[in-house]
Design an enzyme around this catalytic site. Structure first.
Site: not given
Length: 277
Positions: A35, A106
């Site tokens: 991914c 993130c």
């Protein structure tokens, strides 16, 4: 080019606790190499007090992913698992003096890894293990549970918000309809539980509610002209909003942002800078 803070750069070039933790008894894995982003968080937890004695990480991803992982370990070492479990992705971003909206995923990845590590330590199985029908974005392996947590924790309201915070829909775009349906269902639930929503928002930033009210006051006027505005982030004195529809590229955008900025100064009693993502 993303506008990174000095703290993001510092934690990228000089990451803290980028290591394998010896005798780790709590491990959380999120993402996958296929991914593009993957994180393993390792904790050494005192079994008597459940205090995190040490933390380390291995990250495959961009500079923001490394910096977010580094910041996470700094935030949780010395805390109990219960205390660490209260750490949000927004707190990770705030610790780094903010992240670009497009990189907020993130910080979410760090929060998800912590959640997985705590569950591993306690011998619990996470309820959203990509059960049949739960996987929404195949490109980035994002399920409905991850989207739900990101929406509720961060007050997300648009498809673009979800892409920024989870990466879901940022690949082939085939899942956009599924994301929008899931988002609509979550927002519908929020509307029926205003007190719970307000409590969730308040955890993120003391000024969030005031900012959200100002944005809500302005939105009908913008929507009447075919545009829209959504609140992305409140970090210190800076407010980040997303403009869509006819607002994109509109010559009146600066005036719209200036109006909101003036209202926020009046309501908060301090300087607030409003920027568009």
């Amino acid at each position: 080019m993303w506008n990174y803070s000095e703290k993001v750069k510092d934690h990228f070039f000089n990451p803290r606790n980028a290591k394998v933790v010896e005798e780790a008894n709590a491990v959380g894995d999120v993402g996958s190499l296929s991914c593009g982003d993957a994180l393993r968080l390792m904790l050494r937890v005192d079994p008597t007090t459940e205090t995190i004695l040490d933390a380390g990480f291995q990250t495959f991803g961009c500079g923001s992913a490394i910096a977010s992982s580094s910041a996470l370990t700094e935030l949780i070492i010395g805390r109990t698992l219960s205390e660490a479990g209260q750490v949000t992705n927004q707190q990770i971003a705030d610790y780094l003096d903010g992240l670009p909206p497009e990189k907020m995923h993130c910080s979410v990845m760090g929060q998800e890894a912590l959640r997985a590590a705590i569950a591993h330590y306690r011998g619990e199985s996470l309820e959203d293990d990509h059960e049949e029908g739960a996987l929404i974005c195949k490109c980035f392996a994002v399920d409905e549970g991850q989207i739900r947590r990101a929406v509720l924790t961060n007050g997300l309201t648009t498809l673009q918000d979800v892409i920024h915070y989870t990466k879901a829909g940022g690949g082939c775009t085939a899942c956009h309809e599924k994301i929008e349906l899931a988002l609509a269902a979550i927002l519908s639930e929020q509307a029926s539980q205003p007190d719970a929503v307000a409590a969730t928002i308040a955890v993120r930033d003391p000024q969030w509610q005031l900012v959200a009210e100002a944005v809500a006051e302005l939105r009908p006027h913008i929507q009447a002209d075919g545009g829209d505005m959504s609140l992305l982030n409140v970090s210190g004195h800076q407010v980040t909003v997303s403009l869509s529809g006819s607002c994109s590229g509109c010559m009146m955008t600066d005036m719209t942002l200036a109006w909101l900025q003036q209202k926020l100064v009046e309501r908060t009693g301090r300087y607030m800078e409003v920027v568009a993502a």
